[in-house]
Design a protein around this motif. Structure first.
Motif, PDB file in Angstrom:
ATOM      1  N   UNK A 175       0.812  -1.221   0.000  1.00  8.77           N
ATOM      2  CA  UNK A 175       0.000   0.000   0.000  1.00  8.77           C
ATOM      3  C   UNK A 175       0.842   1.266   0.000  1.00  8.77           C
ATOM      4  N   UNK A 176       2.142   1.150   0.329  1.00  6.55           N
ATOM      5  CA  UNK A 176       2.997   2.329   0.368  1.00  6.55           C
ATOM      6  C   UNK A 176       3.833   2.500  -0.890  1.00  6.55           C
ATOM      7  N   UNK A 205       1.338  17.096   7.075  1.00 10.28           N
ATOM      8  CA  UNK A 205       0.308  16.169   6.599  1.00 10.28           C
ATOM      9  C   UNK A 205       0.936  15.022   5.822  1.00 10.28           C
ATOM     10  N   UNK A 206       2.037  15.280   5.119  1.00 12.07           N
ATOM     11  CA  UNK A 206       2.727  14.228   4.368  1.00 12.07           C
ATOM     12  C   UNK A 206       3.260  13.166   5.321  1.00 12.07           C
ATOM     13  N   UNK A 264       3.571   7.800   7.134  1.00 14.58           N
ATOM     14  CA  UNK A 264       4.171   7.038   8.235  1.00 14.58           C
ATOM     15  C   UNK A 264       3.069   6.566   9.175  1.00 14.58           C
ATOM     16  N   UNK A 265       2.729   5.293   9.078  1.00 15.88           N
ATOM     17  CA  UNK A 265       1.606   4.754   9.855  1.00 15.88           C
ATOM     18  C   UNK A 265       1.842   4.854  11.351  1.00 15.88           C
ATOM     19  N   UNK A 266       3.103   4.674  11.789  1.00 12.46           N
ATOM     20  CA  UNK A 266       3.395   4.719  13.218  1.00 12.46           C
ATOM     21  C   UNK A 266       3.103   6.091  13.811  1.00 12.46           C
ATOM     22  N   UNK A 267       3.337   7.154  13.041  1.00  9.97           N
ATOM     23  CA  UNK A 267       3.025   8.504  13.528  1.00  9.97           C
ATOM     24  C   UNK A 267       1.520   8.752  13.519  1.00  9.97           C
ATOM     25  N   UNK A 313      10.163   6.874   9.445  1.00  7.66           N
ATOM     26  CA  UNK A 313      10.082   7.586   8.167  1.00  7.66           C
ATOM     27  C   UNK A 313      10.882   6.867   7.099  1.00  7.66           C
ATOM     28  N   UNK A 314      12.074   6.421   7.449  1.00 10.13           N
ATOM     29  CA  UNK A 314      12.917   5.743   6.468  1.00 10.13           C
ATOM     30  C   UNK A 314      12.320   4.407   6.057  1.00 10.13           C
ATOM     31  N   UNK A 315      11.717   3.703   7.007  1.00 12.64           N
ATOM     32  CA  UNK A 315      11.095   2.428   6.683  1.00 12.64           C
ATOM     33  C   UNK A 315       9.863   2.621   5.792  1.00 12.64           C
TER      34      UNK A 315
END
Length: 255
Positions: free
Chosen positions: A82-83, A164-165, A170-173, A195-197
């Motif tokens: 999905x990413x 917003x980006x 980043x799902x964890x955020x 973010x890197x992941x």
């Protein structure tokens, strides 16, 4: 724009045969992209640019890029979730940065210091909203960090606003929105790793200015991704009689 041929390659034909120039356009684009992946232009596990960017890079249509990616997926060289699409070629993974901690200026584990970190869903400071491209009065995830020594001689406070980006990618955020009440402890030390992941390459700029007297300094960090989209901005203020901000940078060896 060159026309593409329907994607129906025989499964037993190699991706980059000697007569590749006689193959359909999407096949040639897949070979070119594969060459860049093998050259390490995009490290294993990192997200590929979007179809629009790839189309611009190779000067073909997005449909041609889509067909090329499908061919690479069939050969197990690219995976899509999905990413976005990710390179799956074997190789050395991108190492986690050892010095880029969140937020900027956060102390290492120190039993003498008292740390507190929380998040809220609120309108960020006006300068943060402008830096992140947020509309006026639009709320976002705001992180607050405070670290003080028992003797009171060293105090660090930091306020971070996320774009917003960052919250969309980043799902964890994004998960912190539901518990952003300003009271629940929220240590986000792995924010940059998250973010890197998510496939974001991080570019940060730190500006250091003096605040009032010589014992206080302000560090403003701005972080954006490989597409120049803002991700976060942090303002750190250090009040200290005898303290130091230490920046460490690690560069991997060539090859």
């Amino acid at each position: 724009m060159a026309r593409t041929t329907p994607l129906d390659p025989p499964s037993d034909v190699p991706l980059d045969p000697p007569e590749a120039d006689e193959r359909p356009l999407y096949w040639r684009i897949a070979s070119l992209l594969l060459g860049e992946l093998r050259a390490g232009t995009i490290p294993p596990g990192e997200r590929l640019p979007g179809e629009r960017d790839l189309a611009r890079h190779f000067q073909v249509s997005r449909e041609t890029v889509r067909q090329a990616l499908e061919l690479l997926r069939r050969d197990g060289l690219v995976a899509t979730d999905r990413r976005g699409s990710h390179a799956t070629l074997p190789g050395r993974p991108v190492e986690d940065p050892v010095s880029l901690t969140f937020p900027v200026g956060a102390r290492p584990a120190d039993p003498c210091a008292v740390d507190r970190a929380t998040v809220t869903w609120e309108e960020p400071p006006p300068e943060h909203a402008r830096a992140l491209g947020l509309a006026p009065h639009r709320p976002t995830l705001v992180h607050r960090y405070r670290s003080a020594t028992p003797d009171g001689r060293s105090l660090r406070t930091a306020v971070t606003s996320f774009s917003a980006v960052a919250l969309a990618e980043v799902a964890e955020l994004a998960r912190y929105r539901d518990r952003a009440d300003g009271n629940t402890p929220a240590q986000l030390r792995r924010a940059y790793d998250w973010m890197r992941r998510a496939g974001l390459a991080l570019h940060h700029r730190d500006a250091i200015t003096q605040v009032g007297d010589a014992s206080s300094v302000r560090v403003t960090r701005r972080v954006h991704d490989q597409y120049a989209r803002p991700l976060e901005i942090t303002d750190l203020v250090v009040h200290a009689e005898q303290d130091a901000l230490v920046y460490e940078f690690t560069l991997p060896a060539a090859g």
